[in-house]
Design a protein around this motif. Sequence first.
Motif, PDB file in Angstrom:
ATOM      1  N   LYS A   1      37.792  38.081  48.949  1.00  0.00           N
ATOM      2  CA  LYS A   1      36.777  37.058  48.673  1.00  0.00           C
ATOM      3  C   LYS A   1      35.926  37.474  47.482  1.00  0.00           C
ATOM      4  N   ASP A   2      35.487  38.729  47.476  1.00  0.00           N
ATOM      5  CA  ASP A   2      34.668  39.233  46.366  1.00  0.00           C
ATOM      6  C   ASP A   2      35.433  39.183  45.045  1.00  0.00           C
ATOM      7  N   LEU A   3      36.715  39.527  45.099  1.00  0.00           N
ATOM      8  CA  LEU A   3      37.510  39.518  43.870  1.00  0.00           C
ATOM      9  C   LEU A   3      37.754  38.100  43.370  1.00  0.00           C
ATOM     10  N   GLY A   4      37.713  37.134  44.275  1.00  0.00           N
ATOM     11  CA  GLY A   4      37.746  35.737  43.841  1.00  0.00           C
ATOM     12  C   GLY A   4      36.532  35.404  42.992  1.00  0.00           C
ATOM     13  N   ILE A   5      35.364  35.923  43.380  1.00  0.00           N
ATOM     14  CA  ILE A   5      34.145  35.734  42.595  1.00  0.00           C
ATOM     15  C   ILE A   5      34.279  36.421  41.242  1.00  0.00           C
ATOM     16  N   VAL A   6      34.825  37.636  41.258  1.00  0.00           N
ATOM     17  CA  VAL A   6      35.059  38.356  40.008  1.00  0.00           C
ATOM     18  C   VAL A   6      35.998  37.560  39.107  1.00  0.00           C
ATOM     19  N   ASP A   7      37.080  37.033  39.677  1.00  0.00           N
ATOM     20  CA  ASP A   7      38.048  36.260  38.895  1.00  0.00           C
ATOM     21  C   ASP A   7      37.387  35.045  38.246  1.00  0.00           C
ATOM     22  N   ASP A   8      36.607  34.307  39.036  1.00  0.00           N
ATOM     23  CA  ASP A   8      35.951  33.106  38.508  1.00  0.00           C
ATOM     24  C   ASP A   8      34.990  33.458  37.376  1.00  0.00           C
ATOM     25  N   THR A   9      34.221  34.517  37.578  1.00  0.00           N
ATOM     26  CA  THR A   9      33.250  34.931  36.562  1.00  0.00           C
ATOM     27  C   THR A   9      33.959  35.394  35.298  1.00  0.00           C
ATOM     28  N   ALA A  10      35.024  36.185  35.460  1.00  0.00           N
ATOM     29  CA  ALA A  10      35.774  36.672  34.308  1.00  0.00           C
ATOM     30  C   ALA A  10      36.423  35.521  33.545  1.00  0.00           C
ATOM     31  N   ARG A  11      36.922  34.543  34.285  1.00  0.00           N
ATOM     32  CA  ARG A  11      37.555  33.394  33.645  1.00  0.00           C
ATOM     33  C   ARG A  11      36.548  32.631  32.785  1.00  0.00           C
ATOM     34  N   GLN A  12      35.353  32.449  33.306  1.00  0.00           N
ATOM     35  CA  GLN A  12      34.319  31.743  32.548  1.00  0.00           C
ATOM     36  C   GLN A  12      33.924  32.512  31.295  1.00  0.00           C
ATOM     37  N   GLN A  13      33.996  33.834  31.376  1.00  0.00           N
ATOM     38  CA  GLN A  13      33.615  34.670  30.235  1.00  0.00           C
ATOM     39  C   GLN A  13      34.814  35.018  29.338  1.00  0.00           C
ATOM     40  N   ARG A  14      36.010  34.487  29.693  1.00  0.00           N
ATOM     41  CA  ARG A  14      37.241  34.781  28.948  1.00  0.00           C
ATOM     42  C   ARG A  14      37.459  36.293  28.816  1.00  0.00           C
ATOM     43  N   LEU A  15      37.295  36.965  29.962  1.00  0.00           N
ATOM     44  CA  LEU A  15      37.362  38.419  29.986  1.00  0.00           C
ATOM     45  C   LEU A  15      38.619  38.882  30.714  1.00  0.00           C
ATOM     46  N   PRO A  16      39.520  39.612  30.044  1.00  0.00           N
ATOM     47  CA  PRO A  16      40.711  40.131  30.734  1.00  0.00           C
ATOM     48  C   PRO A  16      40.358  41.360  31.570  1.00  0.00           C
ATOM     49  N   LEU A  17      40.818  41.363  32.807  1.00  0.00           N
ATOM     50  CA  LEU A  17      40.548  42.484  33.720  1.00  0.00           C
ATOM     51  C   LEU A  17      41.872  42.915  34.345  1.00  0.00           C
ATOM     52  N   ALA A  18      42.698  43.579  33.544  1.00  0.00           N
ATOM     53  CA  ALA A  18      44.059  43.895  33.986  1.00  0.00           C
ATOM     54  C   ALA A  18      44.079  44.838  35.181  1.00  0.00           C
ATOM     55  N   GLY A  19      43.245  45.875  35.161  1.00  0.00           N
ATOM     56  CA  GLY A  19      43.218  46.825  36.268  1.00  0.00           C
ATOM     57  C   GLY A  19      42.781  46.166  37.561  1.00  0.00           C
ATOM     58  N   THR A  20      41.747  45.345  37.478  1.00  0.00           N
ATOM     59  CA  THR A  20      41.253  44.634  38.654  1.00  0.00           C
ATOM     60  C   THR A  20      42.326  43.704  39.208  1.00  0.00           C
ATOM     61  N   SER A  21      43.046  43.031  38.334  1.00  0.00           N
ATOM     62  CA  SER A  21      44.125  42.133  38.773  1.00  0.00           C
ATOM     63  C   SER A  21      45.218  42.900  39.506  1.00  0.00           C
ATOM     64  N   THR A  22      45.536  44.101  39.031  1.00  0.00           N
ATOM     65  CA  THR A  22      46.552  44.920  39.708  1.00  0.00           C
ATOM     66  C   THR A  22      46.071  45.332  41.093  1.00  0.00           C
ATOM     67  N   ALA A  23      44.815  45.770  41.171  1.00  0.00           N
ATOM     68  CA  ALA A  23      44.260  46.145  42.473  1.00  0.00           C
ATOM     69  C   ALA A  23      44.252  44.955  43.421  1.00  0.00           C
ATOM     70  N   GLU A  24      43.899  43.788  42.909  1.00  0.00           N
ATOM     71  CA  GLU A  24      43.895  42.585  43.742  1.00  0.00           C
ATOM     72  C   GLU A  24      45.304  42.287  44.262  1.00  0.00           C
ATOM     73  N   GLY A  25      46.311  42.528  43.420  1.00  0.00           N
ATOM     74  CA  GLY A  25      47.690  42.321  43.856  1.00  0.00           C
ATOM     75  C   GLY A  25      48.074  43.228  45.009  1.00  0.00           C
ATOM     76  N   TYR A  26      47.638  44.483  44.963  1.00  0.00           N
ATOM     77  CA  TYR A  26      47.891  45.399  46.079  1.00  0.00           C
ATOM     78  C   TYR A  26      47.244  44.870  47.366  1.00  0.00           C
ATOM     79  N   PHE A  27      45.985  44.445  47.260  1.00  0.00           N
ATOM     80  CA  PHE A  27      45.287  43.928  48.447  1.00  0.00           C
ATOM     81  C   PHE A  27      45.992  42.689  48.995  1.00  0.00           C
ATOM     82  N   ARG A  28      46.424  41.812  48.095  1.00  0.00           N
ATOM     83  CA  ARG A  28      47.082  40.576  48.541  1.00  0.00           C
ATOM     84  C   ARG A  28      48.405  40.886  49.250  1.00  0.00           C
TER      85      ARG A  28
END
Length: 299
Positions: free
Chosen positions: A244-271
């Motif tokens: 849930k928290d990473l969903g907030i991070v994703d939305d915020t990063a998307r609005q700021q056009r910010l790539p977060l490759a490491g965070t995306s990988t970690a989110e994939g492990y959790f998913r």
Amino acid sequence: MNESIRQVGYIGLGIMGAAMASNLAKAGFALTVWNRTRSKCKPFAKQGATVADSPADLAAKGPDVICLNVTDTADVEQVLFGDDGVVAGAKPGLIVVDHSTISPMATREFACKLAGHDITLVDAPVSGGDVGAREGTLSIMVGGPDDAVQRLQPMFEAVGKTISHLGESGTGQACKACNQIAVVCNLMGVCEAMAMAKKTGLDVSKMLEAIAGGAAGSWQLANLGPRIAKGDFDPGFMIDLVLKDLGIVDDTARQQRLPLAGTSTAEGYFRAVAAAGGGKLGTQAMAKALENLGAVDLK
């Protein structure tokens, strides 16, 4: 204790909220509590707290401050603005402290809306897990007006050790998003290091001890590494909640056009772990994804 704040309402008595409310009671604040599952209020009633029938009823009892510790942005909105929400019963001058982790953008909107009712919103998400909540050593990331934050200082000191006022409303939640990025990427490093240790024939526990005192040392390594090595995946903070928290991070990063490759990988492990039925496990169960991908047992 600051005599200007004596009566505190607390909404949300889950793992974190119950421990934080308990520390407020120990510090001498008089509590009124409400929780969607009413049975969670019973331990506080036995200790002398008043149990409210709804958020509106809690607000109508006239606390100086109401603390929220609920799951998501929609829950905060409902608790504040629903038919039986805080606004329906609040008196002018109330301060609402939101310890939940929610959207920074929504927090700013809620603050403006509450200001129209002469209610001040201070966002104050926390980090430190269930251990920090029980021991009163949380890190608290605070956004809101200076005068309100100063009045709240004794309350914050009752539940936390590091209290950082970041700026206006929403900045506390923005900082919590940054915190979650650092936490999940750090945990990913711990899990991957443990996988490497196991594959190369190292004793995992000895490896953790060896690197803990150097540049690799961290809260995640010291607290969750040993639990992974023991196969202990009981939750302090559940995978479903970090997603849930990473969903907030994703939305915020998307609005700021910010790539977060490491965070995306970690989110994939959790998913991957959640998809296999592990959503209610602690975040350290990220290790299960590494075990499956690497054909390795980290215990």
